[in-house]
Design an enzyme around this catalytic site. Structure first.
Site, short mmCIF file in Angstrom:
data_model
loop_
_atom_site.label_atom_id
_atom_site.label_comp_id
_atom_site.label_asym_id
_atom_site.label_seq_id
_atom_site.Cartn_x
_atom_site.Cartn_y
_atom_site.Cartn_z
N ARG A 106 -5.72 5.96 13.01
CA ARG A 106 -6.64 5.04 13.67
C ARG A 106 -6.51 5.10 15.20
O ARG A 106 -5.46 4.87 15.76
CB ARG A 106 -6.43 3.61 13.15
N ASP A 145 -15.02 3.05 1.71
CA ASP A 145 -13.93 2.83 0.75
C ASP A 145 -12.88 1.82 1.21
O ASP A 145 -12.28 1.11 0.40
CB ASP A 145 -13.22 4.17 0.43
N HIS A 146 -12.66 1.69 2.54
CA HIS A 146 -11.54 0.88 3.00
C HIS A 146 -11.82 -0.62 3.04
O HIS A 146 -10.89 -1.42 3.11
CB HIS A 146 -11.11 1.32 4.40
N ASP A 173 -8.77 10.29 9.00
CA ASP A 173 -7.84 9.56 8.15
C ASP A 173 -6.65 10.48 7.93
O ASP A 173 -6.84 11.69 7.74
CB ASP A 173 -8.51 9.24 6.81
N ARG A 215 1.96 5.18 0.58
CA ARG A 215 2.73 4.47 1.61
C ARG A 215 3.28 3.16 1.07
O ARG A 215 2.61 2.50 0.28
CB ARG A 215 1.83 4.14 2.81
N SER A 265 -0.92 6.08 10.59
CA SER A 265 -2.35 6.35 10.43
C SER A 265 -2.99 7.09 11.60
O SER A 265 -2.41 7.23 12.68
CB SER A 265 -3.02 5.00 10.21
#
Ligand code: MIC
Ligand code: SF4
Length: 754
Positions: free
Chosen positions: A645, A95-96, A160, A448, A643
């Site tokens: 990440r 999706d990203h 995520d 965000r 995030s």
């Protein structure tokens, strides 16, 4: 039938006895959060009452979800764990990496071509290890999880930060770094500090223009971006049960924006209806059987002050629609105050673009209510002033809203429909003209709105609102338009008022899709070859990090003393860098390039103490590494917010940074650092931050007796030879100290299979 129904059945079978044991141990009625947590302990039946905000606890989550930008690193790590299959049901969602440029069909084809090697890797690695794979175009991870996998009373982790969205279906769903996901997929326990509990009592009922989004916009205003740290937020009350399940999802989704570990709601009829309409009547029937265990004990909601660490009450009868922003999601302004505040702060009031959708707000109800406003444009003789875009959260939603005529309605106001993907929400918006950097305003229903997040332009003022408000403001083209009280001038010069939005919670004709985009893994993956080209610049197999050398660390150089807000976007930027998420060495070239250097107030410009010259952070760090010299990064408060990440932790590790010393950390980032074998330290006395000078050499003393709750010492050797030392804190427990010693948690897993 639902996916993994046997697993769900087993969870429900275990719940009653475990909850009874927890109630006996704690000697009090239980919140929903405690029920779910105590029924997912690694040890099985609870034997200890845990101290909230204090005890580290091992959990056994039911499932794992990963999105493509983080799954690459999570699965590259999993490949090193030496397991034939994942131990719990797991999924990957593409999706990203899809850019929003022209419109869905064109953009998707471009992305499939551009990201081919990454998708081939993810699809083959999923196939091999028994992971469900959702192809590009299937939708955004959190929407697809809500539609297919989330279940009341379940516990999941996801790579995520908005994994928390699944709280809308009564789960405890938590965002983590890839290394945590790797542990759970490898069949190990997952550790979390037992959270504190915030209760939010919703009285009254949503009505008129107010939407579920306004509840969380209001809560964000109250708690701020840090207020939820270390806490689970549990919503209850008449306002909660009368709200749709997807609306609850929106509220939980944005719990990430207040730093909360997660948010959740008790099981109710809205959840049963949603499960039924998404093809999971079987899960609803099973949940009905254990209903009392899927919500708090009645005493808790009757006397919340006694059982929660903090209680907030919001009256939905009087709650106003809000607009949060610009540049931070907790700056909450009720619509009636916008005119005054925009004027006072000099916010540009002309709305250029309204964007609806994303993982936060793309339910059938959201789209239906927004469409009811778009319809009024023609019927009232209006003209839409701003551009308008829609990013559907999944193919299931997109297909259904198209079938039900909503896309046609949006087309009448000139809308662009982007792919079912993150797109504009994560800087994947090729917005024409953004490079000019002009001051402008957009309104969106995402979560965000940090600077540059949507279109890369630091002068885009982004305001977060409900899809209904976004649509109304796009029609009016004006940030200060209050649809509750103001009129618009139509084409005939008449004053008209928009009617309040209306829309069905769920599609009357049911959800449908021709191809939802799911690919099941091979029954036996042992023969499947994982596709990683050795010449790829996007994927790189990982080498283990070196173990701790067994001594104190001395002669470290200061790489950067970061000033002010330093989010994961500052440490490892998204947008153009998303393409290197599977290649640690290449993505390391973005390390800390957004952080502001305390000594010269510049970004990506630090002093190389070996040459005396100033240069980019990654290049400077590579020079230290080449010289065999370790470094340290110093930072401010809430370091690493945003995030999940783990690249923000792996890049410094890979390039030879040894410790990160800050005033305070955001939860996920601190864990990510520990997992990768880094030292994550905090100043015992925040004022010691001021002692750190640009030309310092730094020693970390006490590692020989590194132990839980025992401070370490930092020695600064200043350029003139003078020395200073002070104590620093850490939150490592015994297990986490082992990760540090081994050079990273993965080295321990790897050793266990040899
Ligand atoms: C985000 O919303 O910032 C992201 C992109 O979804 C991230 C994950 C990532 O960086 O890949 C998140 O929130 O965890
Ligand atoms: Fe994607 Fe945005 Fe949701 Fe993150 S917040 S998952 S980038 S849509």
């Amino acid at each position: 039938m639902a996916f993994d129904i046997e697993m769900i059945k087993a969870v429900y079978e275990r719940m009653p006895a475990r909850i009874a044991a927890a109630r006996a141990l704690t000697g009090k009625p239980l919140t929903l959060t405690e029920k779910i947590l105590y029924s997912h302990l690694w040890e099985g039946t609870p034997s200890t009452a845990y101290a909230r905000g204090n005890s580290y606890v091992d959990f056994a989550p039911d499932r794992v979800a990963m999105q493509d930008a983080t799954a690459q690193m999570a699965l590259l790590q999993f490949m090193q764990a030496g397991r034939p299959q994942v131990a719990v049901p797991s999924t990957v969602h593409c999706d990203h990496l899809i850019e929003a440029k022209v419109a869905s069909s064109t953009d998707l084809a471009v992305a499939v071509d551009k990201n081919k090697e990454v998708y081939d890797f993810l699809s083959s690695v999923s196939d091999k290890y028994g992971i469900g794979f959702w192809k590009p175009g299937a939708g955004i991870i959190h929407q697809v999880v809500l539609e297919n996998y989330a279940f009341p009373g379940g516990m999941m982790i996801g790579t995520d930060s908005h994994t928390v969205n699944a709280g809308g279906l009564g789960m405890i769903a938590i965002g983590v770094g890839g290394a945590d996901a790797c542990d759970v997929m490898a069949g190990l326990a997952w550790e979390l500090k037992f959270p504190k509990l915030i209760g939010v009592k919703l009285t009254g009922k949503l009505n008129g223009w107010t939407a579920p989004k306004d509840v969380i916009l209001k809560v964000a205003g109250i708690l701020t971006v840090k207020g939820g740290t270390g806490c689970v937020v549990e919503y209850f009350g008449e306002g909660a049960t009368s709200m749709s399940c997807t609306g609850k999802g929106t509220i939980c989704n944005m719990g990430a924006e207040i730093g909360a570990t997660t948010s959740t709601f008790g099981y109710d009829d809205s959840m049963a209806r949603y499960l039924q309409s998404t093809g999971r009547a079987d899960v609803a029937a099973m949940a009905d059987q254990v209903r009392e265990h899927l919500t708090a004990d009645p005493e808790v909601y009757a006397n919340p002050e006694k059982y929660f660490d903090q209680v907030i009450e919001i009256d939905l009868d009087t709650l106003e629609p809000h607009l949060n922003g610009p540049f931070t999601p907790d700056l909450a302004t009720p619509i009636s105050k916008m005119k005054e505040l925009a004027e006072k702060n000099g916010w540009p009031t002309k709305v250029e673009v309204g964007l609806i959708g994303s993982c936060t707000n793309s339910s059938y109800e959201d789209i239906a209510r927004a469409a009811s406003l778009a319809k009024q444009v023609a019927s009232k003789g209006l003209k839409t002033k701003a551009q308008f875009t829609i990013t559907p959260g999944s193919e299931l939603v997109r297909y259904t809203i198209e079938r039900d005529g909503f896309i046609d309605t949006f087309n009448t106001i000139g809308a662009t429909v982007f792919s079912n993907a993150c797109g504009p929400c994560i800087g994947q918006w090729a917005r024409p003209g953004a490079e000019k950097g002009e001051k402008n305003t957009i309104v969106h229903s995402f979560n965000r709105n940090f600077a540059k997040r949507a279109d890369g332009n630091p002068n885009t003022f982004a305001f977060v609102a409900s899809p209904e408000m976004v649509t109304a403001l796009a029609i009016a083209g004006d940030l200060t338009f209050n649809p509750l009280t103001d009129t618009l001038t139509n084409e005939k010069g008449e004053q008209v008022k928009l009617d309040a939005p209306t829309g069905d919670e769920l599609p009357q004709k049911g959800f449908a899709a021709e191809d939802a985009g799911y690919q099941a893994p091979a029954e036996d993956g042992s023969g499947v070859q994982v596709k990683v080209s050795p010449t790829s610049d996007r994927l790189q197999l990982l080498d283990p990090f070196a173990a701790w050398e067994g001594t104190d660390l001395s002669g470290l150089k200061l790489l950067i003393k970061a000033k002010g807000k330093c989010t994961t976007d500052h440490i490892s930027m998204a947008g153009p860098w998303l393409k290197y998420r599977g290649h640690l060495d290449n993505i390391s070239n973005n390390m800390l390039i957004g952080a502001v250097n305390f000594f010269n107030e510049k970004t990506d410009n630090v002093k190389n103490q070996l040459t005396g010259e100033y240069g980019p952070v990654p290049a400077t760090q590579r020079a230290y590494k080449a010289a065999g010299i370790g470094t340290i990064v110093v930072g401010d408060t809430n370091y690493g917010e945003g995030s999940s990440r783990e690249h923000a932790a792996m890049e410094p590790r890979h390039l030879g940074v040894r410790a990160v010393l800050v005033k305070s950390f955001a939860r996920i980032h601190e864990t990510n650092l520990k997992k990768q074998g880094m030292l994550a330290l905090t100043f015992a006395n925040e004022a010691d931050y001021d002692k750190i000078q640009e030309n310092d050499s730094i020693n970390i003393v006490g590692l020989g007796s590194f132990a839980p709750e025992k401070q370490l010492t930092i020695e600064l050797v200043h350029a003139d030879g003078s020395k200073e030392s002070f104590a620093v804190n850490h939150t490592y427990n015994a297990q986490q100290i082992e990760w540090f010693k081994a050079g990273g948690a993965l080295n321990i897993i790897r050793a266990s299979v040899k």
